[in-house]
Each structure stands twice: as C-alpha cells, then as structure tokens.
Design a protein around this motif. Structure first.
Motif, PDB file in Angstrom:
ATOM      1  N   ASP A  82       0.801  -1.227   0.000  1.00  0.00           N
ATOM      2  CA  ASP A  82       0.000   0.000   0.000  1.00  0.00           C
ATOM      3  C   ASP A  82       0.834   1.277   0.000  1.00  0.00           C
ATOM      4  O   ASP A  82       0.482   2.255   0.667  1.00  0.00           O
ATOM      5  N   SER A  83       1.923   1.295  -0.747  1.00  0.00           N
ATOM      6  CA  SER A  83       2.809   2.463  -0.702  1.00  0.00           C
ATOM      7  C   SER A  83       2.084   3.754  -1.066  1.00  0.00           C
ATOM      8  O   SER A  83       2.216   4.763  -0.369  1.00  0.00           O
ATOM      9  N   ALA A  84       1.314   3.749  -2.145  1.00  0.00           N
ATOM     10  CA  ALA A  84       0.611   4.967  -2.559  1.00  0.00           C
ATOM     11  C   ALA A  84      -0.359   5.424  -1.475  1.00  0.00           C
ATOM     12  O   ALA A  84      -0.488   6.630  -1.208  1.00  0.00           O
ATOM     13  N   ASP A  85      -1.051   4.470  -0.835  1.00  0.00           N
ATOM     14  CA  ASP A  85      -1.993   4.824   0.226  1.00  0.00           C
ATOM     15  C   ASP A  85      -1.273   5.376   1.452  1.00  0.00           C
ATOM     16  O   ASP A  85      -1.778   6.286   2.120  1.00  0.00           O
ATOM     17  N   VAL A  86      -0.101   4.835   1.771  1.00  0.00           N
ATOM     18  CA  VAL A  86       0.678   5.362   2.896  1.00  0.00           C
ATOM     19  C   VAL A  86       1.081   6.804   2.621  1.00  0.00           C
ATOM     20  O   VAL A  86       0.937   7.687   3.478  1.00  0.00           O
ATOM     21  N   VAL A  87       1.586   7.069   1.438  1.00  0.00           N
ATOM     22  CA  VAL A  87       2.001   8.429   1.093  1.00  0.00           C
ATOM     23  C   VAL A  87       0.803   9.373   1.148  1.00  0.00           C
ATOM     24  O   VAL A  87       0.897  10.487   1.671  1.00  0.00           O
ATOM     25  N   GLU A  88      -0.339   8.928   0.623  1.00  0.00           N
ATOM     26  CA  GLU A  88      -1.542   9.765   0.655  1.00  0.00           C
ATOM     27  C   GLU A  88      -1.959  10.067   2.086  1.00  0.00           C
ATOM     28  O   GLU A  88      -2.367  11.190   2.405  1.00  0.00           O
ATOM     29  N   ARG A  89      -1.846   9.080   2.971  1.00  0.00           N
ATOM     30  CA  ARG A  89      -2.206   9.305   4.385  1.00  0.00           C
ATOM     31  C   ARG A  89      -1.286  10.335   5.014  1.00  0.00           C
ATOM     32  O   ARG A  89      -1.733  11.187   5.793  1.00  0.00           O
ATOM     33  N   VAL A  90      -0.016  10.284   4.688  1.00  0.00           N
ATOM     34  CA  VAL A  90       0.921  11.263   5.242  1.00  0.00           C
ATOM     35  C   VAL A  90       0.652  12.650   4.665  1.00  0.00           C
ATOM     36  O   VAL A  90       0.708  13.654   5.378  1.00  0.00           O
ATOM     37  N   VAL A  91       0.334  12.729   3.377  1.00  0.00           N
ATOM     38  CA  VAL A  91      -0.035  14.011   2.752  1.00  0.00           C
ATOM     39  C   VAL A  91      -1.242  14.605   3.479  1.00  0.00           C
ATOM     40  O   VAL A  91      -1.269  15.805   3.801  1.00  0.00           O
ATOM     41  N   GLN A  92      -2.259  13.788   3.725  1.00  0.00           N
ATOM     42  CA  GLN A  92      -3.449  14.260   4.424  1.00  0.00           C
ATOM     43  C   GLN A  92      -3.126  14.720   5.834  1.00  0.00           C
ATOM     44  O   GLN A  92      -3.651  15.730   6.312  1.00  0.00           O
ATOM     45  N   LEU A  93      -2.273  13.971   6.503  1.00  0.00           N
ATOM     46  CA  LEU A  93      -1.893  14.314   7.873  1.00  0.00           C
ATOM     47  C   LEU A  93      -1.186  15.662   7.910  1.00  0.00           C
ATOM     48  O   LEU A  93      -1.439  16.491   8.789  1.00  0.00           O
ATOM     49  N   ARG A  94      -0.298  15.883   6.955  1.00  0.00           N
ATOM     50  CA  ARG A  94       0.402  17.179   6.891  1.00  0.00           C
ATOM     51  C   ARG A  94      -0.556  18.320   6.615  1.00  0.00           C
ATOM     52  O   ARG A  94      -0.346  19.445   7.056  1.00  0.00           O
ATOM     53  N   GLY A  95      -1.626  18.028   5.872  1.00  0.00           N
ATOM     54  CA  GLY A  95      -2.594  19.068   5.548  1.00  0.00           C
ATOM     55  C   GLY A  95      -3.631  19.319   6.627  1.00  0.00           C
ATOM     56  O   GLY A  95      -4.460  20.225   6.501  1.00  0.00           O
ATOM     57  N   SER A  96      -3.575  18.528   7.700  1.00  0.00           N
ATOM     58  CA  SER A  96      -4.591  18.622   8.749  1.00  0.00           C
ATOM     59  C   SER A  96      -4.317  19.737   9.752  1.00  0.00           C
ATOM     60  O   SER A  96      -5.158  20.025  10.596  1.00  0.00           O
ATOM     61  N   GLY A  97      -3.137  20.323   9.700  1.00  0.00           N
ATOM     62  CA  GLY A  97      -2.768  21.344  10.666  1.00  0.00           C
ATOM     63  C   GLY A  97      -1.889  20.819  11.777  1.00  0.00           C
ATOM     64  O   GLY A  97      -1.283  21.600  12.524  1.00  0.00           O
ATOM     65  N   ARG A  98      -1.791  19.493  11.907  1.00  0.00           N
ATOM     66  CA  ARG A  98      -0.894  18.910  12.896  1.00  0.00           C
ATOM     67  C   ARG A  98       0.551  19.110  12.443  1.00  0.00           C
ATOM     68  O   ARG A  98       0.853  19.000  11.257  1.00  0.00           O
ATOM     69  N   PRO A  99       1.487  19.405  13.365  1.00  0.00           N
ATOM     70  CA  PRO A  99       2.897  19.475  12.963  1.00  0.00           C
ATOM     71  C   PRO A  99       3.420  18.105  12.567  1.00  0.00           C
ATOM     72  O   PRO A  99       3.342  17.151  13.348  1.00  0.00           O
ATOM     73  N   VAL A 100       3.902  17.979  11.346  1.00  0.00           N
ATOM     74  CA  VAL A 100       4.397  16.717  10.809  1.00  0.00           C
ATOM     75  C   VAL A 100       5.709  16.976  10.090  1.00  0.00           C
ATOM     76  O   VAL A 100       5.801  17.902   9.272  1.00  0.00           O
ATOM     77  N   SER A 101       6.714  16.178  10.377  1.00  0.00           N
ATOM     78  CA  SER A 101       7.978  16.212   9.654  1.00  0.00           C
ATOM     79  C   SER A 101       8.196  14.855   9.003  1.00  0.00           C
ATOM     80  O   SER A 101       7.897  13.821   9.611  1.00  0.00           O
ATOM     81  N   VAL A 102       8.719  14.857   7.787  1.00  0.00           N
ATOM     82  CA  VAL A 102       8.957  13.622   7.050  1.00  0.00           C
ATOM     83  C   VAL A 102      10.407  13.605   6.587  1.00  0.00           C
ATOM     84  O   VAL A 102      10.853  14.536   5.901  1.00  0.00           O
ATOM     85  N   LEU A 103      11.147  12.574   6.978  1.00  0.00           N
ATOM     86  CA  LEU A 103      12.526  12.419   6.542  1.00  0.00           C
ATOM     87  C   LEU A 103      12.569  11.603   5.254  1.00  0.00           C
ATOM     88  O   LEU A 103      11.772  10.684   5.061  1.00  0.00           O
ATOM     89  N   LEU A 104      13.486  11.945   4.382  1.00  0.00           N
ATOM     90  CA  LEU A 104      13.651  11.229   3.127  1.00  0.00           C
ATOM     91  C   LEU A 104      14.469   9.971   3.376  1.00  0.00           C
ATOM     92  O   LEU A 104      15.644  10.040   3.736  1.00  0.00           O
ATOM     93  N   GLY A 105      13.847   8.795   3.207  1.00  0.00           N
ATOM     94  CA  GLY A 105      14.574   7.544   3.322  1.00  0.00           C
ATOM     95  C   GLY A 105      15.315   7.224   2.041  1.00  0.00           C
ATOM     96  O   GLY A 105      15.117   7.874   1.006  1.00  0.00           O
ATOM     97  N   ASN A 106      16.157   6.205   2.083  1.00  0.00           N
ATOM     98  CA  ASN A 106      16.886   5.826   0.874  1.00  0.00           C
ATOM     99  C   ASN A 106      15.943   5.311  -0.208  1.00  0.00           C
ATOM    100  O   ASN A 106      16.197   5.490  -1.406  1.00  0.00           O
TER     101      ASN A 106
END
Length: 267
Positions: free
Chosen positions: A73-97
């Motif tokens: 579910d990679s695309a769904d995971v990314v979409e969930r993180v995008v939504q979370l960042r747009g919710s107003g909650r402070p979210v940081s995402v590190l770039l993995g390899n």
C-alpha cells in the motif's frame, strides 16, 4: 538539493547536552512503514488515544523515512501522510533511501528503475495503478514514464520537500544514522540515508541522541547515543513508535489484535 536540515526552538548546542535527554513538547517518531497502511492506521489511532488521555492537544509526528516499497500500500501510505500534513498537525517527514531512489526516477533518472525494483519498488509501482500486464511488458523507460504520469503531484511534492535531519531538544532524527566523528551540521546526505556499520557499531557521543530507522532489529535498540526503531514492519507486522515528552520516553507498536496497545516504558 533536498530540504535543509531543520532546527527548532530552545535548542542547546550538542556540547551542552544534558545527561537526561529532553524535549519540551510531546512528539512521536514513527519507524519505517514500507507500504503497510494497515499498521500506520493502527499506530495513528493509538497516538490519538494517548493524546485524548492527556491534554488532547495534537503532538508532532516525525516519520523516519521509507514510507514506500515492499508492502502492498505504498501509494496509500504516502496519501495518508499528505493528508496528515494538511490537517494542521505538525508533521515532519525524513527522506529515506527508498524515497530518494523513487524521487530521482520521478525527476527523470530512468536508469535507476532496475535498482528500485530490486529494492521492493515493484509493489510501489503496482500501488500507483500500473497494471501487472504493463509491469510485465513495458520497457524500463516506458514504465518509468508511465509512473511519472500516475504519481499525484502532492506525492511528488511531499518527497521533494522531505527533511534530511530534524533536531528537537537533545535529539537528532535521521533515516539511517550519522557518520561518527563528523559534526552534525557537516554530515553528508548520503550517510544520513544509507549508513550502517560505522554508525551502528560506534559508542561515541554524537552530541545528541540519534533517533533512526533503516536497519531492522528484532526489538528497538536503546543505546546511550542512539535509538533505532525499525522493527521490520513489512515482515513482522510490528511498526514501532517512540514517544517523547520532556524527559519521559516510551515505545509502542502496531497491534495485530484489537486492544493490544500496551506500552513499553523507557526511563
């Protein structure tokens, strides 16, 4: 160049680090998800429960990278993180390899596709709507070009805006680790996303406690100089989270059965 190393308020210099590690606001660091949306949803529910049981205020969430590949579910995971960042909650995402290679392909480095597929990228490709017939018949370049069309702009923007290192209080959050003996401000991005043995085997004081994923361990690794929380979610069904609030730290993980939300308290 990927997004800058990020500093936040009330930060002491590494040489002034207190014996008891601290951060003056509550945060949660989430380990490598690798396409397991079910496990991500579970730990996010647990975070909401913990917040409701305290002051109800949203905490910061730091994703340690490797959102994608291997799991279904990679695309769904990314979409969930995008939504979370747009919710107003402070979210940081590190770039993995894994995100690094994917992003480079989306930017046009099609020659990296074979490497990406060997790293578990096949599941990512299929999660974005590439059919199995397309996967089996298209050339590498055609497959990469098709992928560039299917990946939403918001997902590309997320990868493009990822951090490489985040400082919070006495902690530094990275994907893989740091190069021992090199100042944190002088670290190479390649090391932050790919390093293993020199970092994992080091007992040196790095100036801050390094919180990382990238290298799988059966249990979270709590060391004086680092905390590793990649417990191989895609294979073990265990997505591990580190909570930090002041000088208090605790670990919890995805629950395979309802109600299995027991925490492991760390001094």
């Amino acid at each position: 160049m990927f997004r800058r190393i990020l500093n936040r308020r009330r930060e002491r210099q590494p040489e002034q680090r207190a014996v008891a590690a601290w951060y003056d606001s509550r945060l949660y660091a989430i380990g490598d998800i690798h396409g397991r949306r079910d496990l991500l949803d579970d730990v996010l529910r647990q975070i909401e429960t913990q917040e409701a049981q305290s002051d109800g205020a949203p905490s910061e969430i730091i994703f340690l990278g490797d959102l994608i590949d291997r799991g279904p579910d990679s695309a769904d995971v990314v979409e969930r993180v995008v939504q979370l960042r747009g919710s107003g909650r402070p979210v940081s995402v590190l770039l993995g390899n894994h995100e690094e290679i994917f992003l480079r392909i989306l930017r046009g480095e099609f020659s990296l596709l074979p490497m990406f597929l060997k790293m578990g990228g096949r599941e990512t490709v299929l999660s974005y709507g590439i059919t199995r017939e397309e996967y089996d018949t298209l050339s590498n370049q055609a497959l990469a070009e098709r992928l560039r069309v299917l990946v939403p702009h918001a997902h590309f923007a997320l990868f493009n805006d990822c951090d490489v290192m985040v400082f919070r209080g006495d902690y530094a959050f990275v994907h893989a680790g740091i190069r021992p003996g090199v100042a944190l401000a002088d670290q190479k991005e390649e090391d932050l996303r790919w390093i293993r043995s020199p970092f994992l085997e080091s007992n040196a004081d790095h100036g801050r406690i390094i919180v990382h994923g990238h290298t799988v361990s059966e249990e979270p690794e709590m060391r004086a100089n680092r905390i590793g929380i990649d417990t191989g979610a895609v294979y073990s069904d265990r997505l591990t989270v580190l909570g930090i609030d002041g000088t208090r730290r605790w670990l919890f993980e995805s629950a395979k059965t309802p109600g299995n939300t027991a925490r492991r308290r760390i001094a």
